[in-house]
Design an enzyme around this catalytic site. Structure first.
Site, PDB file in Angstrom:
ATOM      1  N   HIS A 155      20.977   7.084   0.369  1.00 48.20           N
ATOM      2  CA  HIS A 155      20.662   7.500  -1.053  1.00 48.20           C
ATOM      3  C   HIS A 155      19.760   6.319  -1.594  1.00 48.20           C
ATOM      4  O   HIS A 155      19.946   5.948  -2.650  1.00 48.20           O
ATOM      5  CB  HIS A 155      21.744   7.717  -1.835  1.00 48.20           C
ATOM      6  N   SER A 276      -7.053  -4.924  -7.228  1.00 53.82           N
ATOM      7  CA  SER A 276      -7.012  -4.068  -8.512  1.00 53.82           C
ATOM      8  C   SER A 276      -8.468  -4.513  -8.999  1.00 53.82           C
ATOM      9  O   SER A 276      -8.763  -5.651  -8.942  1.00 53.82           O
ATOM     10  CB  SER A 276      -6.082  -4.205  -9.312  1.00 53.82           C
ATOM     11  N   LYS A 282      -2.874  -8.415  -8.341  1.00 55.23           N
ATOM     12  CA  LYS A 282      -2.538  -6.977  -7.377  1.00 55.23           C
ATOM     13  C   LYS A 282      -2.818  -7.254  -5.999  1.00 55.23           C
ATOM     14  O   LYS A 282      -3.942  -7.399  -5.597  1.00 55.23           O
ATOM     15  CB  LYS A 282      -3.087  -5.740  -7.926  1.00 55.23           C
ATOM     16  N   GLU A 289      -0.174   4.075   1.304  1.00 54.18           N
ATOM     17  CA  GLU A 289      -0.129   5.346   0.390  1.00 54.18           C
ATOM     18  C   GLU A 289      -1.277   6.209   0.654  1.00 54.18           C
ATOM     19  O   GLU A 289      -0.915   7.522   0.488  1.00 54.18           O
ATOM     20  CB  GLU A 289      -0.856   4.604  -1.018  1.00 54.18           C
TER      21      GLU A 289
END
Ligand code: ARG
Length: 464
Positions: A155, A276, A282, A289
């Site tokens: 979980h 970024s 970043k 992804e």
């Protein structure tokens, strides 16, 4: 003039020409198409359906078409519809009238089935090799991190301590199943359909087995209707590809989480991260992804293919031309993702200290405390209850289990002795889980050895 133009008195509408042509995407089958045609031509010659000399002319002509394509001399034509008719047209321009004999005892329906099967056999081999490469990387990494203790989750809540090696080896198992699935799919792809004709075979005395052997297939298809309309192998491949992507996607999700500031379990190499355009600080896990995102494409390819096929009466229907883009996309996507994945994980930095710190503070050793009592004859359910109360108490006090004094511990259960502290240390919690398949270093070492043996066998046999 169309190769099939005889019964037509009007030209194909320009819109239809564009609409039904598949050359823009099926040109990637040129090699398989030409190899298949060469084998067919040799067979026609051997069987006396055409003369040996004509067969020879066809084979040489086809070789020259192949050479032209490979050195970029050929411009495929939309008017010639697909790769099969483009090749035949170019061949006939080269060798003259005899070129028109190539299509004797054959249809594009069995021809395209042949080409796609040949293509997919090659791609399955390549994908198995890429998977094996990823497996090697996982084994190397696991070997380095046999003792790297990290939290295991259920979980996404801290559950029990494991090692990074054990976590990686879970993925090893997934990709090993993927390899087995592809090997299995290969068997059903390895069936030679030529000779099925358009749907009902042929009246010519062809030798299907000769063609099978020339092209290196394991068997010939057993029914001509099925031979031209079976695309199960492509569906199976897309299903296997979907599972590969699902596994890559789950690992991607973990890599994305682990590289977040909140986890910091790993640091991706600069070469496998991106920045970024606005936020100077970043460093994003774009590769992981994108792999996660591309998983959706491959699922789409599978569902698209299944949907195209579901309502088709036997035998060939033009709908089936839609199989190729889905299949090609699944092949390309899986290959691209596998190619980038292995180096991404090979170059990432594993922050062992952060992983170890993650093991403290979340009562991750609570099961071990309960097991301690249960091993000393307290019924497990009761031990669970006692440790539950200890956790509640610790939470109120802002403490962890190992910070409780022996007096406090004895207050919960007189069974606790001083050796409890050692028993619930993270390293001990892991080391004690030495059941086969468990996270203890000695168990994982065995799993790694078995994994290495599996890959050695796979590479040596190449029996798919
Ligand atoms: N381009 C076609 C395909 O990909 C080849 C088979 C065409 N056969 C036909 N009868 N129109 O399926």
């Amino acid at each position: 003039m169309k190769l099939w133009g005889g019964r037509f008195s009007k030209k194909t509408d320009r819109l239809v020409e564009d609409f039904h042509s598949s050359i823009s995407f099926d040109q990637r089958l040129y090699y398989q198409d030409i190899m298949g045609s060469m084998a067919h031509a040799r067979m026609l010659g051997k069987q006396g359906i055409i003369t040996e000399k004509e067969a020879q002319q066809l084979v040489e002509g086809l070789q020259s078409v192949l050479d032209d394509i490979e050195c970029g001399k050929v411009e495929f034509e939309i008017d010639a519809e697909d790769i099969h008719m483009n090749v035949e047209k170019i061949l006939t321009e080269k060798v003259g009238e005899v070129g028109k004999k190539l299509h004797t005892a054959r249809s594009r329906n069995d021809q395209v089935a042949l080409d796609v099967r040949m293509y997919l056999k090659g791609e399955i081999k390549e994908i198995i090799n890429l998977l094996a490469g990823l497996e090697d990387t996982l084994l190397d990494l696991a070997e380095k991190h046999l003792e790297t203790v990290m939290p295991g989750y259920t979980h996404l809540q801290k559950a029990q301590p494991i090692t990074f090696a054990h976590h990686l080896m879970a993925y090893f198992q997934m990709f090993a199943r993927d390899i087995e699935r592809l090997k299995d799919c290969y068997k059903r792809t390895d069936v030679m359909p030529l000779g099925s004709g358009a749907l009902a075979g042929t009246t010519f005395p062809i030798d299907r087995d000769f063609v099978r052997e020339q092209l290196g297939f394991a068997q010939i298809s057993a029914n001509s209707l099925d031979g031209v309309s079976d695309r199960d192998f492509a569906v199976e491949f897309c299903a296997a590809a979907s599972l590969i992507m699902m596994h890559l996607s789950r690992l991607s999700e973990e890599i994305i989480l682990w590289s977040s500031h909140e986890f910091r379990f790993i640091t991706l190499d600069d070469g496998f991260s991106t920045g970024s355009s606005i936020m100077p600080q970043k460093k994003n896990p774009d590769v992981a992804e994108l792999v996660r995102g591309k998983t959706g494409r491959v699922y789409g390819d599978l569902i698209g293919l299944l949907t195209v096929l579901k309502g088709l009466p036997l035998a060939y229907n033009k709908d089936m031309q839609e199989d190729k883009e889905a299949l090609f996309d699944a092949v390309d996507t899986v290959k691209k993702c596998l190619l980038v994945f292995a180096p991404m994980i090979k170059t990432m930095k594993v922050n062992e200290q952060v992983m170890l710190r993650g093991v403290t503070g979340g009562f991750i050793n609570a099961t071990d405390a309960a097991d301690y009592l249960a091993a000393r004859n307290v019924p497990f359910r009761q031990a669970h209850e006692i440790v539950g109360k200890m956790v509640l108490y610790c939470e109120e006090q802002g403490m962890s289990l190992e910070e409780l004094s022996i007096e406090e511990l004895k207050g919960f259960s007189p069974v606790f002795e001083n050796d409890i502290y050692e028993k619930i240390s993270p390293e001990k919690c892991v080391a004690a889980r030495k059941v086969p398949g468990g996270p203890a270093p000695q168990a994982v070492r065995k799993a790694i050895e078995a994994g290495r043996a599996y890959l050695v066998e796979l590479k040596a046999r190449q029996d798919y």
